[in-house]
Design a protein around this motif. Sequence first.
Motif, short mmCIF file in Angstrom:
data_model
loop_
_atom_site.label_atom_id
_atom_site.label_comp_id
_atom_site.label_asym_id
_atom_site.label_seq_id
_atom_site.Cartn_x
_atom_site.Cartn_y
_atom_site.Cartn_z
N VAL A 43 0.86 -1.18 0.00
CA VAL A 43 0.00 0.00 0.00
C VAL A 43 0.89 1.23 0.00
CG1 VAL A 43 -1.70 1.35 1.28
CG2 VAL A 43 -1.91 -1.15 1.16
N ALA A 44 0.72 2.08 -1.01
CA ALA A 44 1.50 3.31 -1.13
C ALA A 44 0.56 4.50 -0.95
CB ALA A 44 2.18 3.38 -2.49
N VAL A 45 0.79 5.26 0.10
CA VAL A 45 -0.04 6.43 0.38
C VAL A 45 0.45 7.60 -0.47
CG1 VAL A 45 -0.85 8.04 2.15
CG2 VAL A 45 -0.44 5.62 2.74
N ASN A 46 -0.36 8.00 -1.44
CA ASN A 46 -0.01 9.10 -2.32
C ASN A 46 -0.23 10.41 -1.57
OD1 ASN A 46 0.76 10.51 -4.59
ND2 ASN A 46 -1.08 10.06 -5.78
N CYS A 47 0.82 11.18 -1.38
CA CYS A 47 0.77 12.37 -0.53
C CYS A 47 0.24 13.58 -1.31
CB CYS A 47 2.16 12.67 0.04
SG CYS A 47 2.80 11.34 1.07
N PHE A 48 -1.07 13.75 -1.29
CA PHE A 48 -1.69 14.88 -1.96
C PHE A 48 -1.53 16.14 -1.11
CE2 PHE A 48 -3.88 11.33 -3.92
CZ PHE A 48 -4.03 11.74 -5.24
N GLU A 49 -1.34 17.27 -1.77
CA GLU A 49 -1.23 18.55 -1.07
C GLU A 49 -2.55 18.86 -0.36
OE1 GLU A 49 -0.02 21.61 -3.68
OE2 GLU A 49 1.80 20.57 -4.35
N GLY A 50 -2.43 19.24 0.90
CA GLY A 50 -3.61 19.59 1.67
C GLY A 50 -4.26 18.42 2.39
N ALA A 51 -3.83 17.20 2.09
CA ALA A 51 -4.41 16.02 2.76
C ALA A 51 -3.79 15.87 4.15
CB ALA A 51 -4.16 14.76 1.94
N ARG A 52 -4.57 15.43 5.10
CA ARG A 52 -4.08 15.24 6.45
C ARG A 52 -3.05 14.12 6.47
NH1 ARG A 52 -7.67 13.42 11.77
NH2 ARG A 52 -5.90 13.10 13.18
N ALA A 53 -1.97 14.34 7.19
CA ALA A 53 -0.91 13.34 7.29
C ALA A 53 -1.21 12.36 8.42
CB ALA A 53 0.44 14.01 7.53
N TYR A 54 -1.03 11.08 8.15
CA TYR A 54 -1.22 10.04 9.15
C TYR A 54 0.07 9.22 9.24
CZ TYR A 54 -6.26 10.93 8.91
OH TYR A 54 -7.51 11.51 8.96
N ARG A 55 0.30 8.63 10.42
CA ARG A 55 1.42 7.71 10.56
C ARG A 55 1.11 6.43 9.78
NH1 ARG A 55 0.40 8.42 15.97
NH2 ARG A 55 0.09 6.16 16.14
N LEU A 56 2.16 5.77 9.31
CA LEU A 56 1.97 4.56 8.52
C LEU A 56 1.27 3.47 9.33
CD1 LEU A 56 5.31 4.39 6.50
CD2 LEU A 56 3.09 5.31 5.80
N ASP A 57 1.56 3.39 10.62
CA ASP A 57 0.89 2.37 11.43
C ASP A 57 -0.59 2.67 11.58
OD1 ASP A 57 1.73 4.61 13.05
OD2 ASP A 57 1.21 3.44 14.82
N GLU A 58 -0.96 3.96 11.53
CA GLU A 58 -2.37 4.32 11.59
C GLU A 58 -3.08 3.89 10.30
OE1 GLU A 58 -2.71 8.31 14.31
OE2 GLU A 58 -1.79 8.56 12.33
N VAL A 59 -2.41 4.08 9.17
CA VAL A 59 -2.99 3.65 7.90
C VAL A 59 -3.14 2.13 7.88
CG1 VAL A 59 -2.63 3.56 5.40
CG2 VAL A 59 -2.05 5.64 6.65
N GLN A 60 -2.11 1.42 8.36
CA GLN A 60 -2.15 -0.03 8.38
C GLN A 60 -3.32 -0.53 9.23
OE1 GLN A 60 1.63 -1.79 8.52
NE2 GLN A 60 0.76 -3.71 7.83
N ALA A 61 -3.52 0.11 10.38
CA ALA A 61 -4.62 -0.29 11.27
C ALA A 61 -5.98 0.06 10.65
CB ALA A 61 -4.47 0.40 12.61
N ALA A 62 -6.07 1.24 10.03
CA ALA A 62 -7.35 1.66 9.44
C ALA A 62 -7.77 0.74 8.31
CB ALA A 62 -7.23 3.10 8.94
N LEU A 63 -6.79 0.20 7.57
CA LEU A 63 -7.09 -0.69 6.45
C LEU A 63 -7.14 -2.15 6.87
CD1 LEU A 63 -4.92 0.97 3.64
CD2 LEU A 63 -7.40 1.13 3.98
N ASN A 64 -6.88 -2.40 8.17
CA ASN A 64 -6.92 -3.77 8.71
C ASN A 64 -6.01 -4.71 7.91
OD1 ASN A 64 -7.78 -5.74 10.54
ND2 ASN A 64 -9.44 -6.43 9.18
N LEU A 65 -4.78 -4.24 7.66
CA LEU A 65 -3.84 -5.00 6.86
C LEU A 65 -3.09 -6.02 7.71
CD1 LEU A 65 -2.25 -2.09 4.80
CD2 LEU A 65 -3.91 -3.77 3.98
N ASP A 66 -2.70 -7.11 7.07
CA ASP A 66 -1.79 -8.05 7.71
C ASP A 66 -0.50 -7.31 8.05
OD1 ASP A 66 0.58 -10.05 7.49
OD2 ASP A 66 -1.17 -11.35 7.73
#
Length: 203
Positions: free
Chosen positions: A139-162
């Motif tokens: 999973v590659a988080v595309n960093c759009f201008e103006g988008a809120r920044a999240y920690r990678l572990d937060e993204v992993q948890a939000a997507l319920n990834l292995d």
Amino acid sequence: MDYGHSDRPAGATPLPTAIKILVAGGFGVGKTTMVGAVSETRPLRTEEVLTESGVGIDDLSGVEGKTTTTVAMDFGRITISDDLVLYLFGTPGQDRFWFVWDELALGAIGAVVLADTRRLADCFPSIDYFEGRGTPFVVAVNCFEGARAYRLDEVQAALNLDPGVPVLLCDARQRESSKEVLVTLMEHAMKTREARRRAAGGN
């Protein structure tokens, strides 16, 4: 998959191994941009202008400035070394074009799932698809201008990834950033392949 032939003349330069990779994700997440950023040839695109027929079907929230959409695939090529070439296939993001996914996925060693933190739920269909097929993906988080920044572990948890699924930041507009994503996918796919071989009792 190796396209070399065993009957090639002695001393002939071997043909490179061709590896197929998918670039997937939700509508407007940057798939076409990433393929175009890394391709060493002019990428093949199947984009059409968004029309009124897509109103109520294509969700433009968060990507209101988008005027075109991929209806079949994007295609690009990048040479990693003399004996390794990657072929990139960008998938269409809307549900109504998913009938082409099975064809595009044939023979792919892995996939990049692009994510936009403003529309993170749009990742779930792609993630479910590759998990169901057993296809290695990152999973590659595309960093759009103006988008809120999240920690990678937060993204992993939000997507319920292995825990073993790599998550990284990228800028799909930048060649080096996109190449880093592809290298990470290749390493992950090789590790996954080796783990499955060992689990199956291979030597």
